[in-house]
Scaffold this active site. Structure first.
Site, PDB file in Angstrom:
ATOM      1  N   GLY A  34       0.379  15.254   3.871  1.00 55.02           N
ATOM      2  CA  GLY A  34       0.148  14.661   2.559  1.00 55.02           C
ATOM      3  C   GLY A  34      -1.332  14.653   2.252  1.00 55.02           C
ATOM      4  N   GLY A  36      -4.369  12.777  -0.646  1.00 57.57           N
ATOM      5  CA  GLY A  36      -4.719  11.979  -1.811  1.00 57.57           C
ATOM      6  C   GLY A  36      -6.008  12.545  -2.379  1.00 57.57           C
ATOM      7  N   ALA A  37      -6.620  11.804  -3.292  1.00 54.63           N
ATOM      8  CA  ALA A  37      -7.824  12.315  -3.940  1.00 54.63           C
ATOM      9  C   ALA A  37      -8.923  12.598  -2.924  1.00 54.63           C
ATOM     10  CB  ALA A  37      -8.296  11.309  -4.979  1.00 54.63           C
ATOM     11  N   PHE A  38      -9.110  11.713  -1.983  1.00 57.47           N
ATOM     12  CA  PHE A  38     -10.175  11.887  -0.993  1.00 57.47           C
ATOM     13  C   PHE A  38      -9.645  11.788   0.422  1.00 57.47           C
ATOM     14  CE2 PHE A  38     -12.085  10.363  -4.883  1.00 57.47           C
ATOM     15  CZ  PHE A  38     -13.032  11.355  -5.087  1.00 57.47           C
ATOM     16  N   VAL A  41      -3.618  13.590   5.121  1.00 63.52           N
ATOM     17  CA  VAL A  41      -2.824  12.912   6.149  1.00 63.52           C
ATOM     18  C   VAL A  41      -2.229  13.983   7.062  1.00 63.52           C
ATOM     19  CG1 VAL A  41      -0.909  11.324   6.578  1.00 63.52           C
ATOM     20  CG2 VAL A  41      -2.313  11.048   4.527  1.00 63.52           C
ATOM     21  N   LYS A  72      -4.489   9.326   8.644  1.00 63.63           N
ATOM     22  CA  LYS A  72      -5.051   9.521   7.296  1.00 63.63           C
ATOM     23  C   LYS A  72      -6.571   9.620   7.447  1.00 63.63           C
ATOM     24  CE  LYS A  72      -5.070   7.099   2.839  1.00 63.63           C
ATOM     25  NZ  LYS A  72      -4.340   6.126   2.031  1.00 63.63           N
ATOM     26  N   ASP A 173       0.960  -1.716  -6.971  1.00 65.92           N
ATOM     27  CA  ASP A 173       1.123  -0.288  -7.298  1.00 65.92           C
ATOM     28  C   ASP A 173       2.459   0.197  -6.729  1.00 65.92           C
ATOM     29  OD1 ASP A 173       0.498   2.150  -8.389  1.00 65.92           O
ATOM     30  OD2 ASP A 173      -0.825   2.774  -6.761  1.00 65.92           O
TER      31      ASP A 173
HETATM   32  N1  LIG Z   1       2.373   7.037   7.243  1.00 68.11           N
HETATM   33  C1  LIG Z   1       2.635   8.178   6.641  1.00 68.11           C
HETATM   34  N2  LIG Z   1       3.602   9.001   7.133  1.00 68.11           N
HETATM   35  C2  LIG Z   1       3.879  10.171   6.504  1.00 68.11           C
HETATM   36  N3  LIG Z   1       3.250  10.613   5.393  1.00 68.11           N
HETATM   37  C3  LIG Z   1       2.289   9.835   4.882  1.00 68.11           C
HETATM   38  C4  LIG Z   1       1.938   8.592   5.469  1.00 68.11           C
HETATM   39  N4  LIG Z   1       0.950   8.041   4.731  1.00 68.11           N
HETATM   40  C5  LIG Z   1       0.720   8.886   3.734  1.00 68.11           C
HETATM   41  N5  LIG Z   1       1.516   9.971   3.803  1.00 68.11           N
HETATM   42  C6  LIG Z   1       1.554  11.117   2.888  1.00 68.11           C
HETATM   43  O1  LIG Z   1       0.250  11.364   2.414  1.00 68.11           O
HETATM   44  C7  LIG Z   1       0.181  11.188   0.995  1.00 68.11           C
HETATM   45  C8  LIG Z   1      -1.153  10.564   0.641  1.00 68.11           C
HETATM   46  O2  LIG Z   1      -1.228   9.295   1.256  1.00 68.11           O
HETATM   47  P1  LIG Z   1      -1.776   8.031   0.472  1.00 68.11           P
HETATM   48  O3  LIG Z   1      -1.043   7.887  -0.820  1.00 68.11           O
HETATM   49  O4  LIG Z   1      -1.802   6.877   1.395  1.00 68.11           O
HETATM   50  O5  LIG Z   1      -3.246   8.537   0.216  1.00 68.11           O
HETATM   51  P2  LIG Z   1      -4.253   8.042  -0.869  1.00 68.11           P
HETATM   52  O6  LIG Z   1      -5.599   8.586  -0.514  1.00 68.11           O
HETATM   53  O7  LIG Z   1      -4.090   6.573  -1.030  1.00 68.11           O
HETATM   54  O8  LIG Z   1      -3.702   8.791  -2.123  1.00 68.11           O
HETATM   55  P3  LIG Z   1      -4.057   8.500  -3.606  1.00 68.11           P
HETATM   56  O9  LIG Z   1      -5.321   9.242  -3.883  1.00 68.11           O
HETATM   57  O10 LIG Z   1      -2.830   9.060  -4.265  1.00 68.11           O
HETATM   58  O11 LIG Z   1      -4.183   7.027  -3.740  1.00 68.11           O
HETATM   59  C9  LIG Z   1       1.378  10.333   0.652  1.00 68.11           C
HETATM   60  O12 LIG Z   1       1.815  10.581  -0.644  1.00 68.11           O
HETATM   61  C10 LIG Z   1       2.402  10.770   1.678  1.00 68.11           C
HETATM   62  O13 LIG Z   1       3.039  11.957   1.257  1.00 68.11           O
END
Ligand SMILES: Nc1ncnc2c1ncn2[C@@H]1O[C@H](COP(=O)(O)OP(=O)(O)OP(=O)(O)O)[C@@H](O)[C@H]1O
Length: 408
Positions: A34, A36-38, A41, A72, A173
């Site tokens: 996965g 996210g913006a920065f 995972v 992450k 959220d």
């Molecule tokens: N514990 C986990 N197990 C499996 N996949 C995960 C887990 N945590 C996050 N992911 C995957 O990684 C992606 C990004 O994680 P997360 O939303 O926590 O990141 P973020 O940086 O907060 O993202 P955003 O920029 O969207 O806020 C999630 O949408 C999910 O698909």
């Protein structure tokens, strides 16, 4: 930078991350699960040595009979300072406060250096709820999950949110993308970047948070709001999405959104009256009129006759409650199948002008979403007046959940 130069840099970054993780006792795999913006995972394995030194990790992984975790990696050097100073500490302290519940992703440990922060998390390898709804909808050739499966997941979600609230954490959220599933089909609530510690006083909040499609009307109206009650509204939206495969209210402009909310949700034929009743009771414009978590847990749809009472569900003690067995026939999805549709990878920003998301209702709040809302009040929305029957759904208000990401 050219493609090959970019790839080389990415490779070097990954090697540096793998080294930093190995030094901490984790073997980082190249499998990105996965982003996210920065953040990115990755799937990783905890070494035996690490498990000996981290009791949280050891007890949890022994129960799971594997050594996999999700790491992450957040590029703090590249991210806006707000992320390191505000959202990341918030996420970490919320995850620490909500440890340990079967339906909330667990944080085992964190480490960081000047470039990056690492969160070692419980692995939820079954994708997110949005993907799940869409794939089941495709499978059934009918939008949404069956009510039986929706009930199983909703019960776990209510349990997770109740646990957070009892720990003084409001999520702010709640949405399908922030609800993960593990390989056993258990629901795991995640992404506490917007969470707030309500504390004992339960002060009213005023920050606009969340994604508009899931955001409570009082937040859209820029009112001071109770985080708990705002979470209840989002639960109603999520339940609606689960059973219909659609969002109840779909509009980019906040004032139009509020009008739709006032009209109330419309339901497809075939949805049980009990389920409709529960959704309506959560999607009440007046925050105080919404069912609370106890009532949602005891509602006749959530706990139909013959279902075992779910008294452990709202346990406030920070211990694992027994998970519920999967009732549905959907096979657990393996890690190998884990992927995010391309369109979901659009980076989101935590501050500053966000890159234009595929759909405005996905973007995370910010001042602009509040523009023009000051004059909209409960009174001129007609709250309290007798409700007109909701109109038939138009395409724009009942966009398929997948469709959310296809609209510009
Ligand atoms: N514990 C986990 N197990 C499996 N996949 C995960 C887990 N945590 C996050 N992911 C995957 O990684 C992606 C990004 O994680 P997360 O939303 O926590 O990141 P973020 O940086 O907060 O993202 P955003 O920029 O969207 O806020 C999630 O949408 C999910 O698909």
């Amino acid at each position: 930078m050219k493609g090959s130069g970019r790839r080389k840099l990415d490779q070097q970054t990954f090697m540096a991350q793998a080294r930093e993780c190995r030094d901490k006792g984790y073997l980082l795999s190249a499998k990105k699960i996965g982003s996210g913006a920065f953040s990115k995972v990755y799937l990783a394995h905890a070494t035996q040595e690490r498990m000996q030194h981290n009791p949280k990790l050891a007890s949890d992984l022994q129960g799971k009979r594997h050594t996999m975790v999700a790491i992450k990696v957040i590029s703090t050097a590249e991210a806006p300072v707000e992320l390191s100073c505000k959202f990341l500490p918030r996420e970490i302290s919320s995850l620490n406060a909500t440890y340990k519940h079967l339906n909330v992703v667990q944080l085992y440990e964190t480490y960081h250096n000047s470039q990056r922060a690492y969160l070692v998390l419980e692995l939820a390898g079954g994708g997110d709820l949005l993907e799940h709804i869409n794939s089941v909808s495709d499978h059934r050739c009918c939008p949404g999950l069956g009510e039986k499966e929706a009930r199983r997941l909703f019960r776990q979600l209510v349990s997770a949110v109740a646990h957070c609230h009892s720990a003084g954490i409001v999520h702010r959220d709640l949405k399908c993308e922030n609800i993960l599933l593990d390989d056993r089909g258990l629901l795991k609530l995640t992404d506490f970047g917007f969470a707030s510690q309500s504390g004992v006083k339960k002060a009213l909040l005023s920050t606009f948070c969340g994604s508009m499609a899931y955001t409570a009307p009082e937040i859209l109206m820029s009112k001071k709001y109770s985080g708990e009650q705002a979470d209840l509204w989002s639960l109603g939206v999520i339940l609606y999405a689960m059973v219909t495969g659609k969002l109840p209210f779909k509009e980019c402009r906040p004032h139009r959104m509020l009008l739709l909310m006032r009209r109330g949700p419309t339901f497809p034929p075939g949805l049980s009256p009990e389920c409709q009743d529960l959704i309506r009771a959560l999607l009440q414009l007046r925050p105080h009129a919404r069912l609370d978590l106890q009532q949602a847990a005891r509602h006749r749809w959530t706990r139909p006759t013959g279902h075992a009472p779910f008294c452990t569900m709202l346990s406030t003690s920070p211990v694992e409650n027994p998970g519920e067995p999967r009732e549905d026939s959907e096979p657990p999805r393996s890690l190998l199948q884990l992927r995010r549709p391309q369109q979901l990878g659009t980076p989101k920003s935590t501050s500053g002008p966000a890159p234009e998301p595929p759909d405005a209702s996905r973007s995370r709040g910010g001042g602009s979403a509040r523009l023009g809302l000051q004059s909209i009040t409960m009174a001129n929305l007609g709250v309290g007046a007798s409700r007109q029957p909701p109109p038939l759904c138009s395409r724009s208000t009942t966009q398929n959940v997948l469709g959310l990401y296809q609209v510009n």
